[in-house]
Design an enzyme around this catalytic site. Structure first.
Site, short mmCIF file in Angstrom:
data_model
loop_
_atom_site.label_atom_id
_atom_site.label_comp_id
_atom_site.label_asym_id
_atom_site.label_seq_id
_atom_site.Cartn_x
_atom_site.Cartn_y
_atom_site.Cartn_z
N GLY A 89 0.81 -1.21 0.00
CA GLY A 89 0.00 0.00 0.00
C GLY A 89 0.84 1.26 0.00
O GLY A 89 1.93 1.30 -0.57
N LEU A 90 0.33 2.29 0.69
CA LEU A 90 0.98 3.60 0.77
C LEU A 90 1.18 4.21 -0.61
O LEU A 90 2.19 4.85 -0.89
CB LEU A 90 2.33 3.50 1.50
N CYS A 91 0.20 3.99 -1.50
CA CYS A 91 0.28 4.57 -2.85
C CYS A 91 -1.05 5.21 -3.23
O CYS A 91 -1.52 5.07 -4.36
CB CYS A 91 0.71 3.52 -3.87
N GLY A 92 -1.66 5.88 -2.27
CA GLY A 92 -2.89 6.61 -2.55
C GLY A 92 -4.04 5.70 -2.94
O GLY A 92 -4.24 4.62 -2.38
N PHE A 94 -4.36 4.14 -5.76
CA PHE A 94 -3.96 3.31 -6.90
C PHE A 94 -4.66 1.96 -6.88
O PHE A 94 -5.31 1.56 -7.86
CB PHE A 94 -2.44 3.13 -6.89
#
Length: 289
Positions: A89-92, A94
């Site tokens: 994760g940690l990709c908005g 997406f």
């Protein structure tokens, strides 16, 4: 109201988080260039492969004896959705945007009385769809241990997909992934894999003569085209993930900076108020003497 010690601890905590998000942004930026080059290099090959496949398919459109990956089963009842997302994760938004597109497509099919199955590639998409369609997920592949996506990963997924189709597990397979446009733009995309689609206008395009026969070439190129399209989707996803992560971590770093500024102002005001209060107490005590 928080004490001065609590405010100092919060400021230190946010600063530590800001260092982490800044580091993650730099790592994503370093990986983005390579992933973008890989995705852009795969596009011409995948597009040309699709064009050749479409040219070869023209004589078989609507006729008997067409390869099964081109003609399909002749039914439209069971749909398999191959949903490719990231494992981290940690990709908005997406991952959620891809899962949302697959979810909306599945809901439309279910409303039409179709049967829907999910083949999830990537942990994040699996986690989202498992909460909504827990009984519809039939396959799951995690690539968390894969450092760099290669053709072998796409080939393994393609072989599983072809085996399921040969066993009659589905009639139509649709691929969901995110097409990379820029750091701030990734477009969730759906592409039908089985039966293979022929672009509009190809039915009237120039028909070439091939040797050996088209049927022999198609028998080899259709499975390869399936693998190539999946490989392209995986590469597009990697580039999109790095771009989205870079943008998300940049926003997180900026937000952390703003939070540090606000906490620092609050800390200074509270500290000044405390100093002023102590001075007033000292002055008042001195006057009382």
């Amino acid at each position: 109201m928080a004490s001065l010690k609590d405010l100092r601890n919060r400021i230190a905590s946010v600063k530590a988080t800001q260092k982490i998000t800044k580091a993650m942004q730099m790592v994503a930026a370093a990986k983005l260039r390579r992933a973008q080059m890989a995705a852009e290099s795969a596009r011409p090959y995948a597009e040309r492969m699709a064009t050749v496949m479409a040219n070869l398919s023209v004589p078989f459109i609507g006729k008997e004896g067409a390869p099964v990956l081109l003609a399909g089963t002749g039914r439209d009842q069971v749909h398999l959705l191959l949903v490719c997302t990231a494992d981290r994760g940690l990709c908005g938004a997406f991952n959620s945007s891809i899962a949302r597109k697959a979810r909306d497509h599945a809901n439309r099919l279910l409303a039409e009385g179709k049967e829907v199955k999910f083949f999830c590639v990537g942990q994040k998409g699996y986690d989202v769809l498992r909460r909504i369609f827990p009984k519809h997920i039939v396959e799951f592949v995690s690539q968390r241990a894969v450092k760099q996506i290669g053709y072998g990963e796409a080939e393994a997924i393609s072989e599983t997909l072809q085996l399921m189709f040969a066993n009659g597990d589905f009639d139509v397979a649709t691929l969901f992934y995110s097409q990379f446009k820029s750091v701030i733009s990734q477009i969730p995309t759906a592409h039908q894999l089985i039966p293979a689609t022929v672009p509009e206008g190809m039915e009237t395009a120039t028909v070439y003569e091939y040797e050996p026969e088209e049927s022999e070439i198609l028998a080899d190129i259709l499975p390869r085209n399936l693998t190539v399209q999946i490989f392209r989707a995986l590469l597009e996803n990697v580039a999109g993930e790095m771009g989205a992560k870079m943008s998300a971590m940049d926003n997180a770093t900026r937000n952390a900076g703003e939070m540090i500024d606000k906490l620092t102002i609050t800390y200074n005001r509270q500290r000044q108020a405390q100093i002023t209060k102590e001075l007033i107490e000292i002055i008042s005590g001195a006057e009382a003497l």
